[in-house]
Design a protein around this motif. Structure first.
Motif, PDB file in Angstrom:
ATOM      1  N   LEU A 100       0.856  -1.186   0.000  1.00  0.00           N
ATOM      2  CA  LEU A 100       0.000   0.000   0.000  1.00  0.00           C
ATOM      3  C   LEU A 100       0.891   1.234   0.000  1.00  0.00           C
ATOM      4  CD1 LEU A 100      -2.732  -1.069   2.592  1.00  0.00           C
ATOM      5  CD2 LEU A 100      -2.874  -1.115   0.087  1.00  0.00           C
ATOM      6  N   PHE A 101       0.638   2.124  -0.936  1.00  0.00           N
ATOM      7  CA  PHE A 101       1.477   3.313  -1.113  1.00  0.00           C
ATOM      8  C   PHE A 101       0.712   4.573  -0.732  1.00  0.00           C
ATOM      9  CE2 PHE A 101       2.475   6.816  -4.146  1.00  0.00           C
ATOM     10  CZ  PHE A 101       3.689   7.195  -3.591  1.00  0.00           C
ATOM     11  N   ALA A 137      -4.270   8.008 -18.049  1.00  0.00           N
ATOM     12  CA  ALA A 137      -3.108   7.423 -18.721  1.00  0.00           C
ATOM     13  C   ALA A 137      -2.581   6.220 -17.961  1.00  0.00           C
ATOM     14  CB  ALA A 137      -2.017   8.478 -18.871  1.00  0.00           C
ATOM     15  N   LEU A 138      -2.559   6.307 -16.634  1.00  0.00           N
ATOM     16  CA  LEU A 138      -2.093   5.188 -15.825  1.00  0.00           C
ATOM     17  C   LEU A 138      -3.016   3.986 -15.991  1.00  0.00           C
ATOM     18  CD1 LEU A 138      -1.145   7.189 -12.614  1.00  0.00           C
ATOM     19  CD2 LEU A 138       0.441   5.749 -13.900  1.00  0.00           C
ATOM     20  N   GLU A 139      -4.325   4.224 -15.953  1.00  0.00           N
ATOM     21  CA  GLU A 139      -5.284   3.119 -16.054  1.00  0.00           C
ATOM     22  C   GLU A 139      -5.211   2.470 -17.439  1.00  0.00           C
ATOM     23  OE1 GLU A 139      -9.832   2.126 -14.660  1.00  0.00           O
ATOM     24  OE2 GLU A 139      -9.337   4.181 -15.199  1.00  0.00           O
ATOM     25  N   GLN A 142       7.150   7.068  -0.792  1.00  0.00           N
ATOM     26  CA  GLN A 142       7.855   7.006  -2.074  1.00  0.00           C
ATOM     27  C   GLN A 142       9.117   6.148  -2.026  1.00  0.00           C
ATOM     28  OE1 GLN A 142      10.973   8.703  -2.743  1.00  0.00           O
ATOM     29  NE2 GLN A 142      11.174   9.340  -0.629  1.00  0.00           N
ATOM     30  N   LEU A 143       9.585   5.845  -0.802  1.00  0.00           N
ATOM     31  CA  LEU A 143      10.770   5.003  -0.652  1.00  0.00           C
ATOM     32  C   LEU A 143      10.581   3.639  -1.307  1.00  0.00           C
ATOM     33  CD1 LEU A 143      13.483   5.492   0.850  1.00  0.00           C
ATOM     34  CD2 LEU A 143      12.560   4.130   2.722  1.00  0.00           C
ATOM     35  N   VAL A 144       9.331   3.143  -1.368  1.00  0.00           N
ATOM     36  CA  VAL A 144       9.086   1.798  -1.914  1.00  0.00           C
ATOM     37  C   VAL A 144       8.705   1.831  -3.387  1.00  0.00           C
ATOM     38  CG1 VAL A 144       8.370   0.886   0.325  1.00  0.00           C
ATOM     39  CG2 VAL A 144       6.650   1.814  -1.226  1.00  0.00           C
ATOM     40  N   THR A 145       8.761   3.013  -4.011  1.00  0.00           N
ATOM     41  CA  THR A 145       8.314   3.088  -5.397  1.00  0.00           C
ATOM     42  C   THR A 145       9.378   2.639  -6.382  1.00  0.00           C
ATOM     43  OG1 THR A 145       9.040   5.396  -5.674  1.00  0.00           O
ATOM     44  CG2 THR A 145       6.798   5.019  -4.834  1.00  0.00           C
ATOM     45  N   LYS A 146      10.587   2.384  -5.917  1.00  0.00           N
ATOM     46  CA  LYS A 146      11.665   2.145  -6.881  1.00  0.00           C
ATOM     47  C   LYS A 146      12.635   1.084  -6.375  1.00  0.00           C
ATOM     48  CE  LYS A 146      13.416   6.404  -4.864  1.00  0.00           C
ATOM     49  NZ  LYS A 146      12.175   6.847  -4.280  1.00  0.00           N
ATOM     50  N   GLY A 147      13.175   0.355  -7.313  1.00  0.00           N
ATOM     51  CA  GLY A 147      14.336  -0.487  -7.028  1.00  0.00           C
ATOM     52  C   GLY A 147      14.073  -1.837  -6.396  1.00  0.00           C
ATOM     53  N   PHE A 148      13.008  -1.991  -5.620  1.00  0.00           N
ATOM     54  CA  PHE A 148      12.795  -3.245  -4.901  1.00  0.00           C
ATOM     55  C   PHE A 148      12.156  -4.295  -5.814  1.00  0.00           C
ATOM     56  CE2 PHE A 148      12.651  -0.125  -1.341  1.00  0.00           C
ATOM     57  CZ  PHE A 148      13.787  -0.564  -0.697  1.00  0.00           C
ATOM     58  N   HIS A 149      12.591  -5.536  -5.619  1.00  0.00           N
ATOM     59  CA  HIS A 149      12.117  -6.644  -6.454  1.00  0.00           C
ATOM     60  C   HIS A 149      11.660  -7.778  -5.539  1.00  0.00           C
ATOM     61  CE1 HIS A 149      11.937  -9.394  -9.902  1.00  0.00           C
ATOM     62  NE2 HIS A 149      12.511 -10.278  -9.121  1.00  0.00           N
ATOM     63  N   PHE A 150      10.331  -7.901  -5.374  1.00  0.00           N
ATOM     64  CA  PHE A 150       9.767  -8.959  -4.538  1.00  0.00           C
ATOM     65  C   PHE A 150       8.868  -9.830  -5.424  1.00  0.00           C
ATOM     66  CE2 PHE A 150       9.995  -5.313  -1.355  1.00  0.00           C
ATOM     67  CZ  PHE A 150      11.267  -5.657  -0.928  1.00  0.00           C
ATOM     68  N   TYR A 181       2.595  10.883 -12.123  1.00  0.00           N
ATOM     69  CA  TYR A 181       2.667   9.752 -13.049  1.00  0.00           C
ATOM     70  C   TYR A 181       3.861   8.865 -12.724  1.00  0.00           C
ATOM     71  CZ  TYR A 181       2.737   6.907 -17.191  1.00  0.00           C
ATOM     72  OH  TYR A 181       2.719   5.816 -18.019  1.00  0.00           O
ATOM     73  N   GLN A 182       5.016   9.487 -12.503  1.00  0.00           N
ATOM     74  CA  GLN A 182       6.226   8.707 -12.227  1.00  0.00           C
ATOM     75  C   GLN A 182       6.085   7.888 -10.949  1.00  0.00           C
ATOM     76  OE1 GLN A 182       8.932  12.010 -12.293  1.00  0.00           O
ATOM     77  NE2 GLN A 182       9.616  11.607 -14.379  1.00  0.00           N
ATOM     78  N   GLN A 183       5.600   8.530  -9.880  1.00  0.00           N
ATOM     79  CA  GLN A 183       5.493   7.816  -8.602  1.00  0.00           C
ATOM     80  C   GLN A 183       4.533   6.643  -8.698  1.00  0.00           C
ATOM     81  OE1 GLN A 183       4.495  10.486  -5.378  1.00  0.00           O
ATOM     82  NE2 GLN A 183       6.647  10.789  -4.882  1.00  0.00           N
ATOM     83  N   VAL A 184       3.343   6.882  -9.260  1.00  0.00           N
ATOM     84  CA  VAL A 184       2.340   5.818  -9.316  1.00  0.00           C
ATOM     85  C   VAL A 184       2.784   4.717 -10.276  1.00  0.00           C
ATOM     86  CG1 VAL A 184      -0.061   5.262  -9.834  1.00  0.00           C
ATOM     87  CG2 VAL A 184       0.486   7.398  -8.668  1.00  0.00           C
ATOM     88  N   ALA A 185       3.366   5.090 -11.421  1.00  0.00           N
ATOM     89  CA  ALA A 185       3.843   4.072 -12.364  1.00  0.00           C
ATOM     90  C   ALA A 185       4.965   3.242 -11.749  1.00  0.00           C
ATOM     91  CB  ALA A 185       4.319   4.745 -13.654  1.00  0.00           C
TER      92      ALA A 185
END
Length: 721
Positions: A417-418, A603-605, A535-543, A570-574
């Motif tokens: 959850l973000f 656009a995201l949807e 936003q810390l979890v929006t990038k880089g992690f691979h689970f 857009y960037q954060q949600v994508a």
């Protein structure tokens, strides 16, 4: 040279001239010690014709004291320093301070004392001593570090040292780092990855400036792809710099790097101890360091033979420095690559509009990874209209999202959850009199952190304990938390799914690399069911088992006066959506919004990135906004409100009258009080062809300000508070 001109760290004094004693051999870039009044300062020898200032008579020059035992600052780095100071309207002295950022590194080779068990027995054995000796078998470190490992006080171990139970060992604190091996293992790449990596390896081998935009969807394997040009640089005995936007991403990257190359890279960030910074700085300057992974400040380190720069998550706004020298590390990295004549890779799944425009114009070479690695598919995205299906009263998660969370828990899959809001609630007020808790130093509400029982300002760090009664009216038990933060969402999940194992991932909870590594390890071991993060979890992690992402409030980023709000949202949600379905199981993303018709949400949807960027490009073009126009900000601040206001009026009253430059303001900044200083702002919009820095320097150069007033310039601003 018989005389030299130095750049010193004091911007108010400017460059200073000195004589060179007989027998002292200095060169441009030499770091030297020199007298200044009764003090001793450090400076960098600079080309005299590149610095302003009248030539001082030789008879008045004082001699240099000594050459600092480090390699000279190379010409390529000196040119980058000049460019940075000129472009961002900053003193060259301030940029020099970033280059010579480790005071300990200025001293020559050094040793320190560590201790280890000698095999002797203490005169009197106590339970604490026995436990410590058991814990320290095979260990060697400083007294303090050994005490932490053994769980005893320093005094216990000093007593053992005095009795010879612990023996001292002199160690070189500049000991070599483990060597990375370009051929340690080979990674199976997809045909798309092979094609991209082959092009990057060619560029590394060519040893010429070549800027690349590596545009790959989330989960496409960008990291593994750029490991190949890193290997090529290592084989050519060249150094590599990898810039990451967050310390929290470092540990996961280090693990993947060590698996590929057999040893970890050198790390550079603000959490390093002074001895670690010294060791890293000297290894980088000597050329011993092979690969450096760091935050934006790593960009200004004195690499001996840089061969490649990688900027990962290159769209991230945390690459922009908002204090001191207000530089954007993404853009300065491109300039460093140009001065060094080496390739640079900007990697992102959601590139900045400026980067895409550079690729469209042919300045950057665009390399694409359009599909996920290993057959994984992009997640299905659905927008949940909160006006049609609102959460239950007093809750923040819509029924569809709650049901999806239950479903994933039943399937033993992970959810995320973000919500980009730290703490429990952004506002605490009194239901009796309406009193709101505000920061005494900033124009900001105090954020309630219920886990740590504090009210905190996220701008200046002010903290206070939540009172039992209202400080205004004295009414007890009347304080109400308004709005959700991640802690409140975590509480709601715990109520809905009491059996779920929940982790909160923010800069408060993952504030060290060790905590970040522990979080990643738990998530990978499936010891966490639901991650609630910013936003810390929006990038880089691979689970691989994370199959559901819920965006709690997609509209949050669209509020306020951020001129890049749509792009940033857009960037954060994508990016956070890209955490779902990265393994063999399909992913789903549910976006809670009250504005489903907004272009960003639509656009995201629809999964139509190109349509969003095309619309945003046209909006920017018509507004003369970057990358089609120039922005700059002038920020005036003082502890005296009238002083700040009058200085802002003086600047506004002398603004240039140019047809292709528009000045807005002065006006009180949205954050009108920050860290005890009153703030005013002017925003400048100019055509792309205007040398806006020259305009600002000529404008401000005619004005004098009271000593308590600070006037700073922000070129290409990202923050508008």
């Amino acid at each position: 040279m018989k005389r030299v001109r130095l750049i010193i760290f004091n911007a108010a004094l400017g460059p200073l001239d000195y004589s060179v004693p007989d027998g002292m051999a200095v060169e441009y870039g030499s770091v030297v010690a020199a007298p200044l009044g009764p003090r001793q300062i450090v400076g960098i020898v600079w080309e005299e014709d590149r610095l302003p200032g009248d030539r001082v008579a030789a008879s008045k020059l004082r001699p240099l004291l000594e050459i600092v035992p480090i390699p000279p600052v190379r010409a390529e780095l000196r040119r980058l320093m000049e460019w940075t100071a000129d472009y961002y309207c900053a003193p060259l002295a301030s940029v020099a301070r970033m280059v010579l950022s480790s005071g300990g590194a200025m001293r020559g080779p050094s040793t320190m004392t560590e201790y280890r068990l000698s095999g002797a027995e203490p005169e009197r054995m106590t339970p604490q001593r026995a436990a410590a000796m058991d814990a320290l078998q095979g260990e060697q470190a400083t007294i303090r570090e050994l005490a932490e490992r053994a769980g005893v006080s320093d005094a216990v171990l000093r007593g053992l040292a005095n009795q010879g139970v612990l023996e001292p060992v002199e160690v070189n604190i500049d000991s070599p780092y483990p060597r990375a091996d370009a051929g340690h293992v080979t990674i199976d790449l997809s045909p798309e990855q092979k094609s991209v990596s082959h092009r990057l390896v060619e560029a590394v081998d060519a040893r010429k400036f070549a800027p690349f935009l590596l545009d790959g969807v989330t989960g496409s394997g960008k990291t593994e792809t750029y490991f190949e040009p890193i290997a090529a640089a290592l084989q050519g005995d060249r150094q590599v710099l990898v810039l990451l936007p967050e310390i929290a991403l470092t540990e996961a990257f280090l693990k993947r790097f060590a698996q590929r190359f057999g040893a970890g890279p050198i790390v550079w960030h603000s959490s390093l101890k002074s001895t670690e910074r010294r060791r890293a700085w000297r290894a980088i300057a000597s050329g011993e360091a092979q690969v450096v992974v760091g935050a934006r400040s790593a960009l200004f380190l004195p690499y001996a033979r840089l061969g490649l720069i990688i900027v990962d998550e290159a769209h991230e706004i945390s690459f922009k420095q908002d204090e001191g020298v207000r530089y954007n590390a993404r853009d300065v990295a491109v300039m460093r690559a140009q001065f060094e004549k080496i390739p640079i890779v900007l990697a992102s799944a959601t590139p900045a509009l400026e980067s895409l425009q550079m690729a469209e114009s042919g300045i950057y070479e665009r390399l694409e990874l359009p599909s996920r690695f290993g057959g994984a598919t992009m997640p299905h995205i659905t927008a949940l209209d909160l006006t049609e299906s609102p959460p239950e009263r007093g809750r923040w998660l819509a029924p569809e999202l709650v049901e999806a969370l239950r479903d994933r828990l039943t399937k033993n899959e992970q959810s995320l959850l973000f919500l980009n809001r730290r703490g429990y609630a952004p506002l605490t007020l009194c239901r009796n009199c309406g009193f709101r808790f505000e920061c005494p130093n900033c124009t900001a509400w105090l954020v309630e952190h219920r886990f740590s029982r504090r009210l905190a300002c996220h701008h200046c760090g002010h903290e206070t304990a939540p009172p039992d009664s209202c400080p205004e009216c004295g009414e007890p038990d009347c304080l109400v938390a308004c709005g959700p933060g991640v802690e409140r969402i975590a509480d709601e999940v715990a109520e809905i799914l009491p059996e779920a194992r929940i982790a909160v991932a923010t800069s408060d909870t993952l504030n060290t690399p060790e905590k970040a590594a522990d979080f990643v390890a738990q998530a990978e071991a499936k010891a966490i069911d639901v991650i609630v993060g910013t936003q810390l979890v929006t990038k880089g992690f691979h689970f691989p088992d994370l199959t559901l992402v819920g965006v709690v409030d997609a509209d949050l980023g669209l509020e306020g006066g951020d001129l890049r709000a749509a792009e940033r949202t857009y960037q954060q949600v994508a990016q956070v959506a890209g955490r779902a379905g990265r393994g063999s199981k399909p992913g789903e993303v549910l976006i809670q919004t009250r504005h489903r018709e907004a272009a960003v949400i639509a656009a995201l949807e629809a999964g139509d990135r190109d349509a969003f960027y095309a619309a945003e490009t046209e909006a920017r073009r018509s507004a003369g906004a970057p990358p089609f126009g120039r922005w700059a900000a002038i920020i005036i601040s003082s502890e005296d409100e009238n002083e700040a206001k009058e200085s802002a009026r003086a600047i506004g009253g002398t603004q240039p009258r140019l047809s292709d430059v528009m000045v807005l303001g002065p006006a009180p900044a949205p954050m009108a009080l920050l860290r005890g200083r009153y703030r005013y702002r002017l925003l400048i919009n100019a055509r792309r062809s205007v040398q806006i820095q020259d305009v600002i320097r000529a404008w401000l150069g005619t004005l004098d300000f009271p000593r308590g007033v600070r006037v700073s310039v922000d070129i290409d601003p990202y923050s508008f508070v």
